[in-house]
Design a protein around this motif. Structure first.
Motif: not given
Length: 566
Positions: A263, A283-284, A286-287, A334, A336, A365-367, A395, A397
């Motif tokens: 990210n 949002n995380h 990292s974003i 953006i 998640e 974001d699909e972490a 995205m 992980t």
């Protein structure tokens, strides 16, 4: 409430689902889904639920799951909102704010005493040696860390000495200086692991994945010792990227050695000056880092609030850029898949509808959702019944569901080719270690096995059963979506956050507690992460212990049968 769980009463429930997805032009039709089923809510001693086993009595060895039988049709994979975010009782909020007020007042008092040499502890003992140096930082965050966080620092950063499977060994330690430093006893305690993101139970030191990893070490060694541009690509890197693209049903994929870097280095390669990013407020980090590095303007939308998101998009399209009012070069939304602190799932069909309506791009974001959501583990797109091609960039992980590390971006071939050359993490960092790549490949192969009796199907089935319903019935206040493997239980008060963590450790339960500033001031919580490695017997025993602790600490603020009545 359409969740299926274990309940204390023996009843038969007829659960009927009747709802409609938002229409998306890519699908070209509205989707209707109706499911009726008869399920016995009471599990017998063998873990039988509705005539099918949801767990057995075999032990978990070395983090590996034991065999069990599941009826996948009984599991709710619906998108219909099942999220719960109840407001706490007013007296709980009042006492929480009073607790933090007292802690902050004491912190300022201690800071004054330390400044004048009346009180000395921790880092202040060496302050006389640094009199001629300007403090690197001196603000409220530093004060909070020194005098509030340090009081309960023993509840975090606990080292372990085994594989993080269903159970692991927590190293015992103690402090003689108010948690500034720790000494280790040389002993460890075997605890049930309710803290790791080991969603599908691939954190193992035996089995087919481990065997394949050992072979990869013998063939490739431990490191590529080079970046992607400098002979750092192995044949298994290519295999992994092809496999990931196939799994998430995108044209191409690109693998990275660090999930956070995906990210933080790919977002700046996608947008820049003259672009607008609409980012969910939860949002995380990292974003957030990637957004800041991009140089693009950012508008923060309220979590899962589609009206607010549409309002921001409409305003961006009508008004354009500030001052010049020129059209934005790009609009990028953006979000998640699963929000790890709330256990919430994004309303993806509605986001896609708005994205198409206003001509924006969508980055998901699909972490935490890849591997953990959907009938075949393909994440939030499968869970919500949408076409992955309606999401421009996916995205994820490898750290959570696959028991490895690193991450990926999946999109069209043109976008992946662009990122391969322009993402700093792709161009300048060493590529993924070969054994890590092999672990991910092996896990993916197991998940993608179409055999109904496969290990992958069994892991997905085991993960789908969770203890959220039982916690609610016990009277706890639980946040999030019924389908999420992340289960946040609200504690609110700072003293209860620390006490629950310590009491759980005494009862051989390893949990993660979270408080301010990672959460709002009045929303401290303990976060349980469920895994396919857990058996029903393990979770039942853990629930009994958690209920006992809840009674002692008086944290049953929910609306279940045992909830507080004010």
């Amino acid at each position: 409430n359409a969740n299926i769980g274990w309940a204390p009463r023996s009843t038969v429930a007829f659960l009927t689902y009747d709802f409609k997805y938002g229409s998306t032009s890519s699908v070209g039709r509205e989707t209707f889904f109706r499911l009726s089923q008869v399920v016995s809510k009471n599990a017998d001693s063998n873990g039988t639920v509705g005539g099918d086993k949801c767990g057995d009595t075999k032990n978990v060895k070395n983090g590996a799951i034991s065999k069990a039988s599941y009826n996948m049709d009984e599991i709710d994979y619906s998108y219909e909102a099942q999220e719960q975010f109840d407001e706490p009782p007013i007296f709980v909020s009042i006492f929480t704010y009073i607790s933090y007020t007292l802690l902050i007042m004491l912190a300022y008092l201690k800071d004054i005493l330390v400044k004048y040499g009346i009180l000395s502890f921790g880092s202040s003992k060496d302050r006389s040696k640094m009199e001629d140096f300007v403090p690197l930082y001196s603000n409220f965050e530093a004060l909070y860390t020194r005098f509030i966080y340090m009081r309960i620092r023993d509840c975090w950063n606990r080292p372990i000495s085994s594989v993080p499977g269903a159970e692991f060994d927590v190293m015992e330690r103690y402090s003689t200086d108010n948690n500034w430093t720790f000494q280790y006893t040389g002993h460890s305690k075997r605890c049930l692991n309710l803290s790791s993101y080991n969603y599908l139970g691939f954190a193992e030191n035996s089995g087919p994945c481990t065997d394949a990893v050992e072979s990869a070490i013998e063939k490739y060694g431990l490191s590529t010792c080079a970046s992607r541009l400098d002979f750092g690509i192995l044949d298994i890197h290519k295999q992994l990227e092809i496999k990931v693209a196939e799994f998430v049903r995108k044209e191409a994929a690109l693998a990275f050695g660090m999930g956070f870097a995906v990210n933080s280095t790919c977002i700046p390669a996608l947008v820049g000056k003259g672009c607008l990013i609409i980012s969910d407020e939860l949002n995380h980090a990292s974003i957030v880092t990637g957004v800041r590095l991009s140089g693009a303007k950012v508008a923060v939308c309220r979590h899962n609030d589609m009206e607010n998101l549409e309002e921001i998009l409409r305003k961006a399209v009508i008004e354009g850029q500030p001052r010049t009012h020129r059209p934005w070069r790009k609009l990028l939304i953006i979000v998640e898949g699963i929000y790890s602190m709330e256990g919430s799932i994004i309303k993806l069909p509605e986001v896609i509808r708005l994205k198409k309506k206003y001509g924006a791009y969508l980055f998901v974001d699909e972490a935490h959702s890849i591997g953990a959501l959907g009938r075949t583990g393909r994440g939030v797109c499968e869970h919500c019944g949408v076409d992955p091609n309606d999401v421009d960039i996916l995205m994820g992980t490898f750290t959570k569901s696959f028991g490895a590390c690193g991450g990926y971006i999946a999109s069209s071939k043109d976008i992946i080719d662009h990122l391969r050359s322009n993402s700093h993490s792709s161009a300048y960092s060493a590529t993924m270690s070969a054994p890590v790549v092999q672990q991910t490949l092996s896990a993916l192969s197991i998940i993608m096995d179409n055999d109904e009796a496969s290990d992958g199907k069994e892991r997905l089935g085991r993960l789908a059963w969770n203890c959220r319903k039982r916690l609610k019935e016990m009277g706890f206040m639980v946040y999030g979506n019924d389908s999420s493997p992340v289960v946040p239980l609200l504690l609110f008060m700072p003293g209860k956050i620390a006490e629950l963590s310590r009491r759980c450790l005494e009862k051989n339960l390893a949990v993660v507690v979270v408080g301010y500033p990672a959460t709002p001031l009045n929303a401290g919580r303990v976060r349980f992460c469920l895994s396919a490695a857990h058996t029903k017997e393990m979770l039942d025993e853990a629930l009994e212990k958690i209920s006992e602790i809840g009674d002692v600490l008086q944290i049953k603020f929910g609306h279940g049968d045992m909830a507080w009545v004010l």
